[in-house]
Design a protein around this motif. Sequence first.
Motif, PDB file in Angstrom:
ATOM      1  N   ILE A  17    -123.323  16.921  16.636  1.00  0.00           N
ATOM      2  CA  ILE A  17    -124.579  16.571  17.294  1.00  0.00           C
ATOM      3  C   ILE A  17    -125.018  15.170  16.865  1.00  0.00           C
ATOM      4  N   ASP A  18    -124.983  14.918  15.542  1.00  0.00           N
ATOM      5  CA  ASP A  18    -125.399  13.604  15.031  1.00  0.00           C
ATOM      6  C   ASP A  18    -124.505  12.491  15.575  1.00  0.00           C
ATOM      7  N   HIS A  19    -123.185  12.739  15.607  1.00  0.00           N
ATOM      8  CA  HIS A  19    -122.265  11.716  16.106  1.00  0.00           C
ATOM      9  C   HIS A  19    -122.500  11.446  17.588  1.00  0.00           C
ATOM     10  N   PHE A  20    -122.809  12.490  18.339  1.00  0.00           N
ATOM     11  CA  PHE A  20    -123.077  12.312  19.768  1.00  0.00           C
ATOM     12  C   PHE A  20    -124.334  11.477  19.988  1.00  0.00           C
ATOM     13  N   VAL A  21    -125.366  11.739  19.212  1.00  0.00           N
ATOM     14  CA  VAL A  21    -126.604  10.956  19.334  1.00  0.00           C
ATOM     15  C   VAL A  21    -126.330   9.482  19.021  1.00  0.00           C
ATOM     16  N   ASP A  22    -125.534   9.219  18.008  1.00  0.00           N
ATOM     17  CA  ASP A  22    -125.199   7.832  17.654  1.00  0.00           C
ATOM     18  C   ASP A  22    -124.390   7.146  18.762  1.00  0.00           C
ATOM     19  N   TYR A  23    -123.444   7.882  19.330  1.00  0.00           N
ATOM     20  CA  TYR A  23    -122.639   7.362  20.443  1.00  0.00           C
ATOM     21  C   TYR A  23    -123.521   7.042  21.645  1.00  0.00           C
ATOM     22  N   ALA A  24    -124.444   7.944  21.971  1.00  0.00           N
ATOM     23  CA  ALA A  24    -125.360   7.709  23.081  1.00  0.00           C
ATOM     24  C   ALA A  24    -126.218   6.472  22.825  1.00  0.00           C
ATOM     25  N   ALA A  25    -126.734   6.356  21.589  1.00  0.00           N
ATOM     26  CA  ALA A  25    -127.577   5.212  21.240  1.00  0.00           C
ATOM     27  C   ALA A  25    -126.810   3.896  21.429  1.00  0.00           C
ATOM     28  N   PHE A  26    -125.544   3.894  21.029  1.00  0.00           N
ATOM     29  CA  PHE A  26    -124.708   2.703  21.223  1.00  0.00           C
ATOM     30  C   PHE A  26    -124.592   2.371  22.709  1.00  0.00           C
ATOM     31  N   CYS A  27    -124.315   3.382  23.541  1.00  0.00           N
ATOM     32  CA  CYS A  27    -124.112   3.140  24.974  1.00  0.00           C
ATOM     33  C   CYS A  27    -125.380   2.620  25.651  1.00  0.00           C
ATOM     34  N   PHE A  28    -126.540   3.155  25.276  1.00  0.00           N
ATOM     35  CA  PHE A  28    -127.790   2.700  25.892  1.00  0.00           C
ATOM     36  C   PHE A  28    -128.028   1.217  25.599  1.00  0.00           C
ATOM     37  N   GLU A  29    -127.691   0.797  24.385  1.00  0.00           N
ATOM     38  CA  GLU A  29    -127.850  -0.616  24.009  1.00  0.00           C
ATOM     39  C   GLU A  29    -126.803  -1.494  24.693  1.00  0.00           C
ATOM     40  N   GLU A  30    -125.581  -0.994  24.764  1.00  0.00           N
ATOM     41  CA  GLU A  30    -124.435  -1.792  25.209  1.00  0.00           C
ATOM     42  C   GLU A  30    -124.392  -1.968  26.733  1.00  0.00           C
ATOM     43  N   PHE A  31    -124.878  -0.954  27.455  1.00  0.00           N
ATOM     44  CA  PHE A  31    -124.705  -0.954  28.911  1.00  0.00           C
ATOM     45  C   PHE A  31    -126.056  -0.911  29.638  1.00  0.00           C
ATOM     46  N   PRO A  32    -126.865  -1.994  29.518  1.00  0.00           N
ATOM     47  CA  PRO A  32    -128.153  -2.006  30.213  1.00  0.00           C
ATOM     48  C   PRO A  32    -127.989  -2.023  31.735  1.00  0.00           C
ATOM     49  N   GLU A  33    -126.776  -2.319  32.204  1.00  0.00           N
ATOM     50  CA  GLU A  33    -126.542  -2.346  33.650  1.00  0.00           C
ATOM     51  C   GLU A  33    -126.518  -0.941  34.264  1.00  0.00           C
ATOM     52  N   VAL A  34    -126.469   0.083  33.412  1.00  0.00           N
ATOM     53  CA  VAL A  34    -126.496   1.463  33.905  1.00  0.00           C
ATOM     54  C   VAL A  34    -127.950   1.927  34.019  1.00  0.00           C
ATOM     55  N   LYS A  35    -128.307   2.466  35.186  1.00  0.00           N
ATOM     56  CA  LYS A  35    -129.688   2.908  35.429  1.00  0.00           C
ATOM     57  C   LYS A  35    -129.835   4.423  35.452  1.00  0.00           C
ATOM     58  N   PHE A  36    -128.731   5.135  35.584  1.00  0.00           N
ATOM     59  CA  PHE A  36    -128.787   6.598  35.623  1.00  0.00           C
ATOM     60  C   PHE A  36    -127.817   7.168  34.593  1.00  0.00           C
ATOM     61  N   TRP A  37    -128.376   7.877  33.626  1.00  0.00           N
ATOM     62  CA  TRP A  37    -127.574   8.453  32.536  1.00  0.00           C
ATOM     63  C   TRP A  37    -127.638   9.984  32.569  1.00  0.00           C
ATOM     64  N   THR A  38    -126.513  10.588  32.339  1.00  0.00           N
ATOM     65  CA  THR A  38    -126.427  12.036  32.141  1.00  0.00           C
ATOM     66  C   THR A  38    -125.864  12.274  30.749  1.00  0.00           C
ATOM     67  N   THR A  39    -126.495  13.165  29.997  1.00  0.00           N
ATOM     68  CA  THR A  39    -125.985  13.464  28.653  1.00  0.00           C
ATOM     69  C   THR A  39    -124.673  14.236  28.748  1.00  0.00           C
ATOM     70  N   PHE A  40    -124.738  15.441  29.311  1.00  0.00           N
ATOM     71  CA  PHE A  40    -123.567  16.320  29.364  1.00  0.00           C
ATOM     72  C   PHE A  40    -123.282  16.756  30.788  1.00  0.00           C
ATOM     73  N   ASN A  41    -122.008  16.949  31.068  1.00  0.00           N
ATOM     74  CA  ASN A  41    -121.583  17.642  32.269  1.00  0.00           C
ATOM     75  C   ASN A  41    -121.235  19.085  31.917  1.00  0.00           C
ATOM     76  N   GLU A  42    -121.985  20.020  32.478  1.00  0.00           N
ATOM     77  CA  GLU A  42    -121.623  21.443  32.445  1.00  0.00           C
ATOM     78  C   GLU A  42    -121.474  22.039  31.053  1.00  0.00           C
TER      79      GLU A  42
END
Length: 469
Positions: free
Chosen positions: A135-160
């Motif tokens: 869980i902690d590693h996933f939160v850190d990975y997500a935090a990195f992606c939000f900072e790195e990819f500001p060009e993305v406007k729609f985010w989904t955490t998990f699929n299914e």
Amino acid sequence: MVKQLPKDFIFGGATAAYQAEGATQIDGKGAVAWDKYLADHYWYRADPASDFYHRYPVDLELAEKFGVNGIRISIAWSRIFPTGYGEVNPKGVAFYHRLFAECHKRHVEPFVTLHHFDTPEALHSQGDFLNRDTIDHFVDYAAFCFEEFPEVKFWTTFNEIGPIGDGQYLVGKFPPGIQYDLAKVFQSHHNMMVAHARVVKLFKDKGYTGEIGVVHALPTKYPYNPENPADVRAAELEDIIHNRFILDATYLGEYSDETMQGVNHILAVNGGELDLRKEDFEHLQAAKDLNDFLGINYYMSDWMRGDDVEKTEITHNGKGEKGGSKYQIKGVGRREFDVDVPRTDWDWMIYPQGLYDQIMRVKANYPNYKKIYITENGLGYKDEFVDGTVYDDARIDYVKQHLGVIADAIADGANVKGYFLWSLMDVFSWSNGYEKRYGLFYVDFETQERYPKKSAYWYKQVAESRILE
């Protein structure tokens, strides 16, 4: 009868990194559990898949040409963090920047999923989301992606989240291949929902522009005989396993008394207990009103009999041999396949009304839902390639019927903003291989050439007119 879809309705196509990209062992990508699991258990591999890693410009050009204005893409966690955390792989980061730039060049809005069944092997082998460190590693990975990819406007955490627990710990068709462990199913659901909640809260606290949500697979469950209380109860319990438990976590921030009564009954019969912590519910409560959207993946409904099932027994119909499926859970009941409803070769019941019922259920029971996208829906078929195309009238009929009930749901007050056909082009199917095709575009997996199917031309016309005849 003519039905109209809204002017701002998104006509999308869906993909997933591991099912489409190929390139599983190049440019620094870390291993995922599927790499070895396919080699050990199945008759196919994930390379080259649709070679989307190299051919995404072709697929996005086709999307633009055929009226597809949204695409579901997932980031392969192990392309960014090969072991799930620690060192960043710059080649993976650069690939996704190129991919998102191409999406925008082609006027196809990327809806980006952080996790689509592909936890890095280094974390999966330590228990995947049953291990709270993940869980902690996933939160850190997500935090990195939000900072790195500001060009993305729609985010989904998990699929299914539901099918992950189901595939890994109930049916056993996903790695690690554990069967019939209902406690692990619910614990996996719960821990992933806690991870989702933490990521949503982080996204909102940091004030990122854009939207964030989650994608749930919601197969509708019906009693085989609505007059039989045992069948009604079986449908309720099956719904708790697959739908209600995760929907409660998403939108109530807790599990209702009725949900927990069902969970406790299932565990009393099948064994095991759950680790549900006070701080987990603090996270769930903090995020329950922050979801900007719910993605619903819908393919089928199920009819349940409340027979006195002595033992759990599930067979997975992987090769499309119609009638080859069996599904029964001790203390719950069994699925009845012999109902007056058409079904695919994989025994998936084709029942558009189930999508309408599921949308309206969310609207009624979870009024803080905000808006819905149908993030996956489509017909898996053994396509016949003839004269450079596929005459897939059955797929057209399937999609038309499902778009029709979406139009009905909108007319009845549900806020549904888009539809993503699974899949944009043919991809490989996790536990079914390459024979089960879903795409608008036929992929010759030998040459990687793309060919528009009849459905692609039909979809383009509907996307442009917004009208269903």
